[in-house]
Enzyme design. Structure first.
Site, PDB file in Angstrom:
ATOM      1  NE  ARG A   1      -8.108 -44.866 -19.537  1.00 30.13           N
ATOM      2  CZ  ARG A   1      -7.525 -43.972 -20.335  1.00 30.13           C
ATOM      3  NH1 ARG A   1      -7.845 -43.934 -21.619  1.00 30.13           N
ATOM      4  NH2 ARG A   1      -6.630 -43.131 -19.872  1.00 30.13           N
TER       5      ARG A   1
ATOM      6  CE  LYS B   1      -6.845 -32.939 -13.563  1.00 25.50           C
ATOM      7  NZ  LYS B   1      -7.968 -33.899 -13.513  1.00 25.50           N
TER       8      LYS B   1
ATOM      9  CE  LYS C   1      -9.293 -39.275 -11.170  1.00 24.73           C
ATOM     10  NZ  LYS C   1     -10.041 -38.459 -12.165  1.00 24.73           N
TER      11      LYS C   1
ATOM     12  CB  THR D   1       0.235 -38.557 -15.675  1.00 24.07           C
ATOM     13  OG1 THR D   1      -1.191 -38.676 -15.629  1.00 24.07           O
ATOM     14  CG2 THR D   1       0.773 -38.435 -14.249  1.00 24.07           C
TER      15      THR D   1
ATOM     16  CG  ASP E   1     -11.607 -18.511 -12.782  1.00 16.62           C
ATOM     17  OD1 ASP E   1     -11.267 -17.319 -12.944  1.00 16.62           O
ATOM     18  OD2 ASP E   1     -12.570 -19.036 -13.367  1.00 16.62           O
TER      19      ASP E   1
ATOM     20  CG  ASP F   1      -9.367 -34.908 -10.674  1.00  8.06           C
ATOM     21  OD1 ASP F   1      -8.675 -33.882 -10.538  1.00  8.06           O
ATOM     22  OD2 ASP F   1      -9.219 -35.714 -11.619  1.00  8.06           O
TER      23      ASP F   1
END
Length: 238
Positions: free
Chosen positions: A214, A61, A32, A122, A64, A59
């Protein structure tokens, strides 16, 4: 990208990406690219990772007015990413415009990138959603509403937490993708995520794909961590 474990390359620059991927040798993975890396390196980072044989979820997002999203997606379609996304909060017209842009920007004979919509991040709790977004329904109801809106717009799926994946599949169908970030091993630290889940839980809830950052990228042994999480995601006994 169904059934994939997607590694979130949340790095500030290409140099760190190269250092990280060295541990994987010739192994091809799904990755990603988020805003941090894309804004630092630009479209070339997508082309580079595709040339190396990796699948790419871009990614960004988008959120608009429909015309802007349509034009942006037309440009992004040429980069070769396998999947892109928008915010469902932009509305059905905006999501339909995103698909129009992807279709018009995809070269003849090529498959357009999958397009999915973010429902609720999330990192967002129900309390935050209700007090800061002023959405006065339960979080799961909000996620399902956005998912149905995305399906009506013709999108391929949504980004949601593992806790909503099963509900979405039951209401919309198993073919509708549920891509679930916030995935942590049972011993992992939640960090800034609120609705975290284990790979096993995501699999049991029927998630289409998981996104892990992570626990892999900050690991002292990233390849071993990746393989361990992948086994749990695939239901392989350790």
């Amino acid at each position: 990208m169904r059934n994939s474990l997607i590694i979130a390359l949340d790095f500030p620059a290409k140099r760190q990406v190269l250092d990280f991927l060295q541990a994987f040798g010739d192994e091809k993975v799904c990755v990603k690219i988020g805003m941090e890396l894309f804004y630092s390196e630009g479209p070339d980072i997508v082309s580079y990772l595709k040339e190396q044989g990796h699948e790419v979820f871009l990614d960004l997002k988008l959120h608009d007015i429909p015309n802007t999203v349509r034009s942006a997606m037309k440009s992004l379609a040429s980069l070769g990413a396998d999947m892109v996304n928008v915010h469902a909060a932009g509305g059905q017209e905006m999501m339909e415009a995103a698909l129009e842009g992807l279709d018009s920007g995809t070269s003849s004979g090529n498959r357009r990138p999958l397009c999915i919509a973010v429902t609720q991040l999330t990192s967002t709790s129900e309390e935050q959603m209700q007090t800061q977004q002023l959405i006065q329904v339960p979080l799961q109801e909000s996620v399902l509403h956005y998912s149905k809106l995305s399906a009506d717009a013709g999108l391929d799926g949504v980004v949601c937490s593992a806790y909503e994946a099963g509900m979405i599949s039951r209401h919309i169908g198993a073919e509708f993708l549920t891509v679930t970030p916030g995935i942590r091993p049972a011993s992992g630290v939640a960090g800034d995520q609120k609705r975290v889940a284990t790979p096993q839980f995501a699999r049991e809830e029927g998630a289409s794909a998981i996104v892990v950052g992570r626990p892999i990228t900050k690991s002292a042994a990233p390849l071993e961590s990746y393989r361990s999480i992948k086994k749990e995601w695939e239901g392989v006994l350790l």
